[in-house]
Design an enzyme around this catalytic site. Structure first.
Site, PDB file in Angstrom:
ATOM      1  N   HIS A   1      35.056 -21.307  41.992  1.00  0.00           N
ATOM      2  CA  HIS A   1      34.943 -21.280  43.456  1.00  0.00           C
ATOM      3  C   HIS A   1      35.130 -19.865  43.987  1.00  0.00           C
ATOM      4  O   HIS A   1      35.668 -18.984  43.314  1.00  0.00           O
ATOM      5  CB  HIS A   1      35.971 -22.222  44.092  1.00  0.00           C
ATOM      6  CG  HIS A   1      37.391 -21.833  43.784  1.00  0.00           C
ATOM      7  ND1 HIS A   1      38.034 -20.786  44.398  1.00  0.00           N
ATOM      8  CD2 HIS A   1      38.275 -22.352  42.902  1.00  0.00           C
ATOM      9  CE1 HIS A   1      39.256 -20.668  43.933  1.00  0.00           C
ATOM     10  NE2 HIS A   1      39.434 -21.617  43.000  1.00  0.00           N
TER      11      HIS A   1
ATOM     12  N   GLU B   1      41.897 -28.054  39.363  1.00  0.00           N
ATOM     13  CA  GLU B   1      42.754 -27.050  38.734  1.00  0.00           C
ATOM     14  C   GLU B   1      43.982 -27.738  38.129  1.00  0.00           C
ATOM     15  O   GLU B   1      44.292 -28.894  38.447  1.00  0.00           O
ATOM     16  CB  GLU B   1      43.187 -26.027  39.796  1.00  0.00           C
ATOM     17  CG  GLU B   1      44.069 -24.902  39.313  1.00  0.00           C
ATOM     18  CD  GLU B   1      43.436 -24.057  38.231  1.00  0.00           C
ATOM     19  OE1 GLU B   1      43.567 -24.430  37.035  1.00  0.00           O
ATOM     20  OE2 GLU B   1      42.835 -23.027  38.548  1.00  0.00           O
TER      21      GLU B   1
END
Length: 182
Positions: free
Chosen positions: A12, A76
């Site tokens: 990202h 994550e």
């Protein structure tokens, strides 16, 4: 030998709160971070987009102009009580133990490295050829651990800044053969 699959892993873009341990906490991505991901992905041939369900990845994926399937397995590492914290404010000995061995010394109330690798391994196995995954640095490192057999210390040697792209060429019938391209 079965046909190889190509999987593109895009981290990202930059977040509005850089420098923090961002695991499952949902932090926004900057407009420039989205633009960086769009620019990087423009040179990638893909047929589908899969994204972490966290907004810093999902917003970058949505900007690519293709339908997106969200998959929480691409999140994550969960930093637990450390999620959203500045590493400088955490106990230095506990943080050092975590970086040395994130499986034996996970963050308080956080996820073990092996748990992240297991969920990313499952997610990676479900991807068809020519998939672009918009995800997080830890999940990309877990994919490298899964596909290449690297340990936690080895995968942290990879520099994966925001909007970094890593392409894996995976041969399913042959253990530990991966082609990395950037």
């Amino acid at each position: 030998m079965s046909a190889a699959r190509t999987v593109h892993l895009l981290r990202h873009g930059a977040t509005v709160q850089p420098g923090l341990l961002l695991g499952h906490v949902d932090v926004a991505v900057t407009p420039q971070g989205i633009a960086d991901c769009v620019r990087v992905a423009a040179g990638v041939a893909f047929t589908q987009v899969v994204s972490s369900d966290l907004s810093r990845a999902a917003d970058c994926a949505a900007a690519l102009g293709a339908p997106v399937r969200h998959d929480a397995r691409w999140r994550e590492l969960d930093f637990g009580a450390w999620d959203g914290c500045d590493p400088a404010t955490l106990p230095a000995d506990a943080l050092a133990a975590f970086w040395r061995d994130p499986d034996r010394h996970p963050p308080p109330e956080g996820e073990r490295w092996s748990t992240l690798v297991a969920r990313v391994t499952d997610a990676l196995a479900d991807l068809p050829d020519a998939t672009l995954v918009v995800t997080h640095g830890g999940a990309i490192r877990a994919a490298l651990a899964s596909a290449c057999g690297f340990d936690a210390r080895q995968v942290w040697a990879f520099d994966l800044p925001c909007a970094a792209l890593l392409t894996l060429r995976l041969w399913p019938d042959t253990a530990q053969i991966v082609r990395l391209t950037t």
